[in-house]
Enzyme design. Sequence first.
Site, PDB file in Angstrom:
ATOM      1  N   ARG A 248       0.832  -1.223   0.000  1.00  0.00           N
ATOM      2  CA  ARG A 248       0.000   0.000   0.000  1.00  0.00           C
ATOM      3  C   ARG A 248       0.862   1.268   0.000  1.00  0.00           C
ATOM      4  NH1 ARG A 248      -3.199  -3.661  -0.556  1.00  0.00           N
ATOM      5  NH2 ARG A 248      -5.340  -3.707   0.227  1.00  0.00           N
TER       6      ARG A 248
ATOM      7  N   SER B  20     -10.594  -0.366   3.371  1.00  0.00           N
ATOM      8  CA  SER B  20      -9.798  -0.512   4.598  1.00  0.00           C
ATOM      9  C   SER B  20      -9.358   0.870   5.069  1.00  0.00           C
ATOM     10  CB  SER B  20      -8.548  -1.346   4.329  1.00  0.00           C
ATOM     11  OG  SER B  20      -8.900  -2.646   3.947  1.00  0.00           O
TER      12      SER B  20
ATOM     13  N   GLU C 247      -4.693   4.027   6.312  1.00  0.00           N
ATOM     14  CA  GLU C 247      -4.450   3.736   4.904  1.00  0.00           C
ATOM     15  C   GLU C 247      -5.083   4.822   4.050  1.00  0.00           C
ATOM     16  OE1 GLU C 247      -5.279   2.058   1.207  1.00  0.00           O
ATOM     17  OE2 GLU C 247      -6.413   0.711   2.519  1.00  0.00           O
TER      18      GLU C 247
HETATM   19  N1  EPU Z   1     -10.657 -10.437  10.485  1.00  0.00           N
HETATM   20  C1  EPU Z   1     -11.396 -10.517  11.648  1.00  0.00           C
HETATM   21  N2  EPU Z   1     -12.396  -9.594  11.827  1.00  0.00           N
HETATM   22  C2  EPU Z   1     -12.670  -8.620  10.936  1.00  0.00           C
HETATM   23  C3  EPU Z   1     -11.915  -8.538   9.746  1.00  0.00           C
HETATM   24  C4  EPU Z   1     -10.893  -9.466   9.543  1.00  0.00           C
HETATM   25  O1  EPU Z   1     -11.172 -11.379  12.493  1.00  0.00           O
HETATM   26  O2  EPU Z   1     -13.584  -7.827  11.195  1.00  0.00           O
HETATM   27  C5  EPU Z   1      -9.606 -11.458  10.223  1.00  0.00           C
HETATM   28  C6  EPU Z   1     -10.051 -12.426   9.115  1.00  0.00           C
HETATM   29  O3  EPU Z   1     -10.793 -13.496   9.628  1.00  0.00           O
HETATM   30  C7  EPU Z   1      -8.721 -12.886   8.554  1.00  0.00           C
HETATM   31  C8  EPU Z   1      -7.832 -11.652   8.725  1.00  0.00           C
HETATM   32  O4  EPU Z   1      -8.444 -10.835   9.715  1.00  0.00           O
HETATM   33  O5  EPU Z   1      -8.180 -13.923   9.309  1.00  0.00           O
HETATM   34  C9  EPU Z   1      -7.630 -10.885   7.427  1.00  0.00           C
HETATM   35  O6  EPU Z   1      -8.908 -10.512   6.904  1.00  0.00           O
HETATM   36  P1  EPU Z   1      -9.201 -10.441   5.313  1.00  0.00           P
HETATM   37  O7  EPU Z   1      -8.656 -11.624   4.630  1.00  0.00           O
HETATM   38  O8  EPU Z   1     -10.636 -10.105   5.147  1.00  0.00           O
HETATM   39  O9  EPU Z   1      -8.312  -9.265   4.782  1.00  0.00           O
HETATM   40  P2  EPU Z   1      -7.874  -7.890   5.454  1.00  0.00           P
HETATM   41  O10 EPU Z   1      -6.461  -8.022   5.930  1.00  0.00           O
HETATM   42  O11 EPU Z   1      -8.888  -7.465   6.458  1.00  0.00           O
HETATM   43  C10 EPU Z   1      -6.870  -6.979   3.216  1.00  0.00           C
HETATM   44  C11 EPU Z   1      -6.874  -5.689   2.476  1.00  0.00           C
HETATM   45  C12 EPU Z   1      -8.178  -5.515   1.679  1.00  0.00           C
HETATM   46  C13 EPU Z   1      -8.274  -6.678   0.706  1.00  0.00           C
HETATM   47  C14 EPU Z   1      -8.246  -7.988   1.497  1.00  0.00           C
HETATM   48  C15 EPU Z   1      -8.206  -9.189   0.599  1.00  0.00           C
HETATM   49  C16 EPU Z   1      -5.488  -4.110   3.672  1.00  0.00           C
HETATM   50  C17 EPU Z   1      -5.430  -2.926   4.576  1.00  0.00           C
HETATM   51  N3  EPU Z   1      -6.702  -4.577   3.387  1.00  0.00           N
HETATM   52  O12 EPU Z   1      -7.914  -6.913   4.194  1.00  0.00           O
HETATM   53  O13 EPU Z   1      -8.073  -4.310   0.924  1.00  0.00           O
HETATM   54  O14 EPU Z   1      -9.472  -6.600  -0.060  1.00  0.00           O
HETATM   55  O15 EPU Z   1      -7.045  -8.053   2.307  1.00  0.00           O
HETATM   56  O16 EPU Z   1      -6.972  -9.267  -0.052  1.00  0.00           O
HETATM   57  O17 EPU Z   1      -4.445  -4.594   3.244  1.00  0.00           O
HETATM   58  C18 EPU Z   1      -8.568  -1.973   0.871  1.00  0.00           C
HETATM   59  O18 EPU Z   1      -7.355  -1.787   0.767  1.00  0.00           O
HETATM   60  O19 EPU Z   1      -9.389  -1.023   0.898  1.00  0.00           O
HETATM   61  C19 EPU Z   1      -9.062  -3.342   1.007  1.00  0.00           C
HETATM   62  C20 EPU Z   1     -10.341  -3.615   1.187  1.00  0.00           C
END
Ligand code: EPU
Length: 352
Positions: free
Chosen positions: A174, A248, A343
Amino acid sequence: MDARLPLIRNVLMERNRSLAELTTFGLPACAEHFVSCTSVEEVREALEWQRSKEVPLHVLGGGSNVLLAADLPGLVLRTAMEGVEELSREGGRIRVKVGAGVPWHAFVMTALERGWYGLENLSLIPGSTGAGPMQNIGAYGVELEERFASLEAVDVSTGEATQFSHSDCAFGYRESVFKRALKGRFIITSVTFELLESPALRLDYGAIRSELEEMKIQEPTPRDVSDAVIRIRRSKLPDPAVLGNAGSFFKNPVVADDVARTLKEKHPDMPHYPAPGGVKLAAGWLIDRSGWKGHDRGTHGVHDRQALVLVNKGGAKGSELLTLAKDVQDDVHARFGVALEREVNVLPVEAG
Ligand code: EPU
């Protein structure tokens, strides 16, 4: 009084232009002066005006990663260059030049239709193509930089067009040079990608495989992967047309190995991933575990299906969302000792 004033030659300028509908958060704020530029020439004209008046400049792309904290004095320049052009084909690779104003998802769909592969996992990301390299957009195991060839940008101080290669952009998670050393110094006007003639599917992100299984697809095509990503995103992330948000709000933090080890001992179920410089934690998990998921402050709050997303439920002010963000950051820090970095970009910059 007519709010539209002719600028130099072609560009129309608006005064006291509401920006709420030009950003996905939908927060109330006005631009003192506003122009939407459809060519490099128009960008140059607008910059000439801005320099001659010595007013602040703010650049707006698709408006999907920005929080407007207050009205914006000076000039808001929106990039609206159109066009998707195949430049060349060689060794199974296709070079495609895209105008900065082309909506990202529309470009991904065009690429799929034309048989240009490699961007499937980045389906349905809101925002414009020109904003993509700024923060090296990424999702489901793929980052924009993997398919990036070069970009063109206009130097804000001279009006000159410059080409940036992959290494010039200093991409990271990012991150790019446009968020760091060159922040505010260039306006991206087009991006050139290197796409693939043959599909090279990336199914390494667990959620994609399980979604494809649920769709009962055994031998996925790029279109199937795109459909799976769209289904996952729709199930977790709020549609900005329905509920204001900027995706995010925080980055996933990278912590030192020993910090991660101590946290894992205390919280064996904590998600963690190897990352350059340490261990990446899931900000959404940390916020969720701190009890903020679904937190409601009437006009705004924390999304109830993804704790990493702050939402404007209608009538919120940017300053209120910043207060909520600070409360979340302070609480996560108090509980886990981990600092969350925003972010989302805050405008005006000094308000952040
Ligand atoms: N999780 C929770 N609770 C929540 C959200 C997440 O426990 O409310 C846990 C999930 O269960 C999982 C972990 O956190 O074990 C990661 O969650 P997820 O795979 O949904 O991805 P993320 O890290 O929350 C990132 C990106 C998203 C992108 C997704 C999929 C960043 C800041 N965010 O989210 O990007 O779509 O991975 O690749 O890197 C964005 O940048 O706007 C965005 C949506």
